[in-house]
Design an enzyme around this catalytic site. Structure first.
Site, mmCIF file in Angstrom:
data_model
loop_
_atom_site.group_PDB
_atom_site.id
_atom_site.type_symbol
_atom_site.label_atom_id
_atom_site.label_comp_id
_atom_site.label_asym_id
_atom_site.label_seq_id
_atom_site.Cartn_x
_atom_site.Cartn_y
_atom_site.Cartn_z
ATOM 1 N N PRO A 150 0.839 -1.199 0.000
ATOM 2 C CA PRO A 150 0.000 0.000 0.000
ATOM 3 C C PRO A 150 0.872 1.247 0.000
ATOM 4 O O PRO A 150 1.793 1.364 0.800
ATOM 5 C CB PRO A 150 -0.788 -0.122 1.315
ATOM 6 C CG PRO A 150 0.060 -0.984 2.193
ATOM 7 C CD PRO A 150 0.796 -1.921 1.298
ATOM 8 N N MET A 151 0.586 2.178 -0.921
ATOM 9 C CA MET A 151 1.337 3.433 -0.981
ATOM 10 C C MET A 151 0.354 4.568 -1.204
ATOM 11 O O MET A 151 -0.374 4.580 -2.205
ATOM 12 C CB MET A 151 2.376 3.395 -2.111
ATOM 13 C CG MET A 151 3.509 2.420 -1.874
ATOM 14 S SD MET A 151 4.690 2.362 -3.257
ATOM 15 C CE MET A 151 3.760 1.400 -4.463
ATOM 16 N N GLN A 198 -6.423 -0.976 3.288
ATOM 17 C CA GLN A 198 -5.655 -0.598 4.476
ATOM 18 C C GLN A 198 -6.331 0.550 5.212
ATOM 19 O O GLN A 198 -6.743 1.533 4.606
ATOM 20 C CB GLN A 198 -4.223 -0.189 4.107
ATOM 21 C CG GLN A 198 -3.377 0.007 5.365
ATOM 22 C CD GLN A 198 -1.941 0.381 5.065
ATOM 23 O OE1 GLN A 198 -1.664 1.523 4.728
ATOM 24 N NE2 GLN A 198 -1.028 -0.563 5.215
ATOM 25 N N CYS A 231 3.500 2.986 8.337
ATOM 26 C CA CYS A 231 3.754 4.248 7.640
ATOM 27 C C CYS A 231 4.575 5.188 8.515
ATOM 28 O O CYS A 231 4.206 5.466 9.654
ATOM 29 C CB CYS A 231 2.446 4.929 7.272
ATOM 30 S SG CYS A 231 2.686 6.496 6.424
ATOM 31 N N GLY A 278 10.709 -4.218 1.853
ATOM 32 C CA GLY A 278 11.841 -3.303 1.984
ATOM 33 C C GLY A 278 12.939 -3.606 0.987
ATOM 34 O O GLY A 278 13.539 -4.675 1.029
#
Length: 335
Positions: A19-20, A73, A103, A204
């Site tokens: 999710p971004m 999310q 986040c 990551g």
């Protein structure tokens, strides 16, 4: 290749779009799914009901025609409010609820949401219990390795999550204070995976098929999650999927294919947001797609002047047609 399950859903291939905020909207999620992502998590939605009916939230909660399972999310700090948000999103099509404790953004952390929550383990426990108890769909959690270098408490949070009934855990291998700097800590993720029986997803710095395979091997995780490396490179999902399945490497997409994927993506953004919103949101994606390509900066300067969808599509098509033909793009001074 062992598949991963989140509740009733088989996640295959085992590569997930992270999710971004401002990036993983429905057009991008659908595109990444088409190009090989096993699961795509929506951008963060607020748990504050005052904002649920804004245009931005309505777009973020739109899952019509999206390939299942739709994972949404949510972020917030109040257990009861988070539970209500989970219920509301399930009523509006969410098939998996993901809780954001990963986040690092100041806007989110200053409200004690996102990775700031990791400082308060009893509150984490209350939030997870409330959300898991509120809905009948699987609930997943995204965390970092801790709040700061001397506050790496991801293992404690992971144990709380498992006992609360969290269906899968994604771990970004950085502390909150690292933001996106430094090197992801795969050893910490491996330690968490070794302790848990629920699926663990490594996140990551996964920016290639080879990196995905090595991270899976190093951590023992059930899947990998790709974020920034998918920006302008949505085909990374099929590259990772192919490599995990065969050990081989797919060739990069041809310029023709990049052009066609990008033009289709632009049209979906225009259709989803309308004008001028779709044109504006498309600009950052255009920048990512042409990063490192010949005359990319000059192209961006021109395409960012395009005021309408047709102009944006035309400048983009002309630029890529020139690259395909092997000639220098003839960029107008204005679109």
């Amino acid at each position: 290749m062992r598949h991963m399950r989140i509740g009733p859903y088989e996640i295959a291939p085992k590569v997930i779009l992270a999710p971004m905020a401002g990036v993983t909207d429905k057009p991008f999620r659908v595109l990444c799914k088409q190009l090989g992502a096993g699961l795509c998590v929506s951008e963060m939605t607020t748990s504050d009901p005052r904002f649920w009916r804004t245009a931005k939230s309505r777009h973020r909660m739109d899952h019509d025609g999206e390939p299942a399972p739709a994972s949404v999310q949510i972020a917030g700090t109040v257990p009861e409010v988070m539970a209500d948000a989970a219920r509301y999103n399930v009523e509006h099509g969410a098939q998996i609820i993901d809780i954001n404790m990963g986040c690092p953004a100041k806007k989110v952390c200053n409200a004690w949401a996102g990775s700031a929550l990791m400082r308060d383990e009893p509150l984490v426990s209350r939030i997870l219990d409330a959300v898991v108890g509120a809905v009948d769909v699987p609930v997943t959690l995204k965390i970092r390795t801790g709040w700061a270098a001397d506050q790496r408490n991801a293992l404690a949070i992971a144990r709380i999550a498992e006992s609360a009934g969290i269906a899968a855990l994604a771990v970004h291998g950085r502390t909150r204070d690292q933001q996106y700097t430094g090197v992801a800590e795969y050893d910490t993720i491996a330690a968490i995976k070794a302790e848990l029986s629920i699926p663990v997803i490594a996140n990551g710095d996964i920016d290639s098929a080879a990196k995905a395979a090595s991270v899976l091997a190093h951590t023992g995780c059930d899947a990998v999650m790709v974020g920034r490396a998918a920006q302008g490179r949505p085909w990374i999902f099929r590259e990772i999927s192919h490599h995990l399945a065969t050990g081989g490497h797919l060739p990069p997409p041809t310029l023709d294919e990049v052009r066609d994927v990008l033009l289709a993506h632009l049209r979906q953004l225009h259709a989803f947001y309308g004008e001028p919103g779709g044109v504006r949101i498309a600009r950052k994606h255009l920048g990512w797609y042409v990063k490192g390509r010949p005359d990319g900066a000059a192209f961006r300067a021109v395409v960012n002047l395009a005021a309408d969808a047709e102009g944006q599509l035309r400048v983009t098509r002309d630029y890529f047609d020139a690259l395909v033909a092997g000639v220098s793009p003839q960029l107008p001074t204005a679109a």
